[in-house]
Design a protein around this motif. Sequence first.
Motif, PDB file in Angstrom:
ATOM      1  N   VAL A  43       1.152  -1.346  -0.211  1.00  0.00           N
ATOM      2  CA  VAL A  43      -0.164   0.023   0.017  1.00  0.00           C
ATOM      3  C   VAL A  43       0.944   1.250   0.023  1.00  0.00           C
ATOM      4  CG1 VAL A  43      -1.771   1.295   1.456  1.00  0.00           C
ATOM      5  CG2 VAL A  43      -2.057  -1.136   1.011  1.00  0.00           C
ATOM      6  N   ALA A  44       1.897   1.251   0.763  1.00  0.00           N
ATOM      7  CA  ALA A  44       2.790   2.244   0.737  1.00  0.00           C
ATOM      8  C   ALA A  44       3.423   2.636  -0.270  1.00  0.00           C
ATOM      9  CB  ALA A  44       3.898   2.162   2.153  1.00  0.00           C
ATOM     10  N   PHE A  45       3.791   1.449  -1.091  1.00  0.00           N
ATOM     11  CA  PHE A  45       4.365   1.561  -2.314  1.00  0.00           C
ATOM     12  C   PHE A  45       3.951   2.256  -3.393  1.00  0.00           C
ATOM     13  CE2 PHE A  45       5.344  -0.340  -6.417  1.00  0.00           C
ATOM     14  CZ  PHE A  45       6.466   0.224  -6.791  1.00  0.00           C
ATOM     15  N   SER A  46       2.433   1.685  -3.339  1.00  0.00           N
ATOM     16  CA  SER A  46       1.380   2.340  -4.409  1.00  0.00           C
ATOM     17  C   SER A  46       1.067   3.712  -4.186  1.00  0.00           C
ATOM     18  CB  SER A  46       0.160   1.409  -4.753  1.00  0.00           C
ATOM     19  OG  SER A  46      -0.617   1.680  -3.632  1.00  0.00           O
ATOM     20  N   LYS A  47       1.285   4.166  -2.916  1.00  0.00           N
ATOM     21  CA  LYS A  47       1.146   5.839  -2.502  1.00  0.00           C
ATOM     22  C   LYS A  47       2.436   6.347  -3.040  1.00  0.00           C
ATOM     23  CE  LYS A  47      -0.355   8.356   1.438  1.00  0.00           C
ATOM     24  NZ  LYS A  47      -0.162   8.286   3.133  1.00  0.00           N
ATOM     25  N   GLY A  48       3.420   5.704  -2.812  1.00  0.00           N
ATOM     26  CA  GLY A  48       4.449   6.407  -3.336  1.00  0.00           C
ATOM     27  C   GLY A  48       4.773   6.425  -4.823  1.00  0.00           C
ATOM     28  N   GLU A  49       4.278   5.610  -5.512  1.00  0.00           N
ATOM     29  CA  GLU A  49       4.644   5.318  -6.766  1.00  0.00           C
ATOM     30  C   GLU A  49       3.648   5.812  -8.011  1.00  0.00           C
ATOM     31  OE1 GLU A  49       7.641   4.496  -8.298  1.00  0.00           O
ATOM     32  OE2 GLU A  49       8.302   4.556  -6.169  1.00  0.00           O
ATOM     33  N   ILE A  50       2.247   5.784  -7.326  1.00  0.00           N
ATOM     34  CA  ILE A  50       1.222   6.139  -8.195  1.00  0.00           C
ATOM     35  C   ILE A  50       0.597   7.413  -7.875  1.00  0.00           C
ATOM     36  CG2 ILE A  50      -0.927   5.225  -9.455  1.00  0.00           C
ATOM     37  CD1 ILE A  50      -0.385   2.318  -8.395  1.00  0.00           C
ATOM     38  N   TYR A 106      -8.832   4.796   0.349  1.00  0.00           N
ATOM     39  CA  TYR A 106      -9.235   4.103  -0.647  1.00  0.00           C
ATOM     40  C   TYR A 106      -8.434   3.476  -2.221  1.00  0.00           C
ATOM     41  CZ  TYR A 106     -11.910   1.707  -4.181  1.00  0.00           C
ATOM     42  OH  TYR A 106     -12.378   1.027  -5.500  1.00  0.00           O
ATOM     43  N   THR A 107      -7.957   4.554  -2.753  1.00  0.00           N
ATOM     44  CA  THR A 107      -7.254   4.093  -3.933  1.00  0.00           C
ATOM     45  C   THR A 107      -5.945   3.429  -3.936  1.00  0.00           C
ATOM     46  OG1 THR A 107      -7.732   6.739  -4.336  1.00  0.00           O
ATOM     47  CG2 THR A 107      -6.431   5.391  -5.999  1.00  0.00           C
ATOM     48  N   TYR A 108      -5.147   3.468  -2.745  1.00  0.00           N
ATOM     49  CA  TYR A 108      -4.221   2.779  -2.712  1.00  0.00           C
ATOM     50  C   TYR A 108      -4.353   1.418  -2.172  1.00  0.00           C
ATOM     51  CZ  TYR A 108      -2.656   7.611  -2.859  1.00  0.00           C
ATOM     52  OH  TYR A 108      -2.511   8.696  -3.265  1.00  0.00           O
ATOM     53  N   LEU A 152      -1.595  -4.123 -10.018  1.00  0.00           N
ATOM     54  CA  LEU A 152      -1.509  -2.899  -9.038  1.00  0.00           C
ATOM     55  C   LEU A 152      -1.601  -1.731  -9.798  1.00  0.00           C
ATOM     56  CD1 LEU A 152      -0.239  -2.530  -6.239  1.00  0.00           C
ATOM     57  CD2 LEU A 152       1.902  -1.979  -7.256  1.00  0.00           C
ATOM     58  N   PHE A 153      -1.321  -1.725 -11.260  1.00  0.00           N
ATOM     59  CA  PHE A 153      -1.151  -0.445 -11.863  1.00  0.00           C
ATOM     60  C   PHE A 153      -2.583  -0.215 -12.835  1.00  0.00           C
ATOM     61  CE2 PHE A 153       3.250  -0.815 -11.009  1.00  0.00           C
ATOM     62  CZ  PHE A 153       3.617   0.521 -10.363  1.00  0.00           C
ATOM     63  N   LYS A 193      -6.275   6.981 -13.293  1.00  0.00           N
ATOM     64  CA  LYS A 193      -7.093   7.818 -12.407  1.00  0.00           C
ATOM     65  C   LYS A 193      -6.585   8.743 -11.943  1.00  0.00           C
ATOM     66  CE  LYS A 193     -11.012   5.180 -10.942  1.00  0.00           C
ATOM     67  NZ  LYS A 193     -11.494   3.905 -10.118  1.00  0.00           N
ATOM     68  N   VAL A 194      -5.184   9.013 -11.902  1.00  0.00           N
ATOM     69  CA  VAL A 194      -4.145   9.788 -11.421  1.00  0.00           C
ATOM     70  C   VAL A 194      -4.644  11.176 -12.216  1.00  0.00           C
ATOM     71  CG1 VAL A 194      -1.772  10.636 -11.364  1.00  0.00           C
ATOM     72  CG2 VAL A 194      -2.388   8.481 -10.459  1.00  0.00           C
TER      73      VAL A 194
END
Length: 479
Positions: free
Chosen positions: A164-171, A217-219, A251-252, A257-258
């Motif tokens: 989750v932390a990774f998806s927050k940092g990368e996406i 939610y998103t992450y 994951l991507f 949506k970004v």
Amino acid sequence: MNEISEKTILNDIINNLALMMRTAQMHNINNTAVINQIERVVLLVNSVLSEAGILRIDLVGEFIHINNERVRYPLEHLFNVDSLIKELKKRGVGTIIFENKLEMEEVKVFVKSFISAGSSDNPFEAIYSAVSGLRSIEIDRLKSVKEQDRDIRKIVKKSYFKAVAFSKGEINVNKVKAKDAVSVKKTKMIIRSLVDMILEEEQLLLGMTAIKDYDEYTYHHSVNVSVLSLALGQRLGFDKKALTELGIAALFHDVGKVTVPPEILNKPASFSDEEWTIIRKHPVWGFKTELKMKTIDPIIIRAAIVSFEHHLNYDYTGYPKLRIAAGLDTFSRIVSIADQYDALTSSRVYRRTALSPDRALSILIEDSGKKVDPFLLKIFVNMVGVFPIGTLVMLNTQELGIVCESNPLFVDRPKVRVIANKNDIRSDYIVDLSEKMPDGRFARSIGKTLDCNKYKINLAEYLFTAPVQTPPQNITISM
Ligand SMILES: [Fe+2]
Ligand SMILES: [Fe+2]
């Protein structure tokens, strides 16, 4: 490669890695003896990589594991292997991963840093920074025995939240604007740990996806879709490499949506027609975003296809509208089911209230053969059970509980964590609904399902911890 020759090669790899490090300790890196030894390692490693795609060496206690299997080496290798284990421990290195095609020069960098780190105060960090720029070699820290034995729930939780932390940092917008949103290497590391968890502790990891009361939610959605897709991919017999690729694509899937303005995405009320038009562009935006990334990797191209196709639906009634239906990628069909299931059971997208897991499943079943691939859905239902993890149920014994583990043999007879019974308003024990009484009848069955959200039950409280009680013996079934 047959099994015997495969085992011999794995044995040879460990022995030659040990010899390589020992020779390099005695001579300069460009000495012929060292170079010969490096060449041997490169040859052996590449022969495995060409078949398996990855070679992961782990130090587990006093043993070496390759690709998650313990290597049993012959006696004549004992001295070499022992010295390798000693050197790895001294430097705090617990994992070495080889992938892509290994090059001589890369091994030289690794060996040099490994040897010189022997006298460093922070040996692991020194090697880690030396290999961080390499395409084919990665290392990870040695876990202590205590850490390896730690409560598995904590490990599963850690892997999930790391993702989750990774998806927050990368996406996020900044990364996407910089067009380098994905560090493929980092993403692979994160997904591989989820793949390992799915293979070993699937039910606990699926439990993590059932907890919906998170703020971001998103992450969580990206990670949940990845976990659900991996569980489905595992049932389809995908190997680790294919699972990793599937997990990354999942994951991507919503990276587009970004680009949707946050005021639309986070709007607390229903979307207008214009807003829907913008939201429906996210598959195309995602596709473009991924293809524009600086890192050109086949995995990212596959992920871009999944981003483009994940809302098309099995019968192409979704979006974007296509002139020719060219056949959906298998990954897209898997991700689509995982995506719809997670979205329906969450309260953020498409509907303002979350559905209970069994209700969400029945909606997907109604759409089987239309919006949803019927074959994959069948496997998905078998996987999550008729009553998926997180479903609040009332048993015929007047016990109220949460489904905590599915049962692939009896899909309607999962394990249930009882949280209250008629004698005790706060109970905490697990019952197995497939257990029978001496007269052959099932001891407990599900009477009805209830809405977890309505009862404001904190799922996390139950799924993160072990139960504190054992089930009572004398239960009565109400007729
Ligand atoms: Fe989407
Ligand atoms: Fe999604």
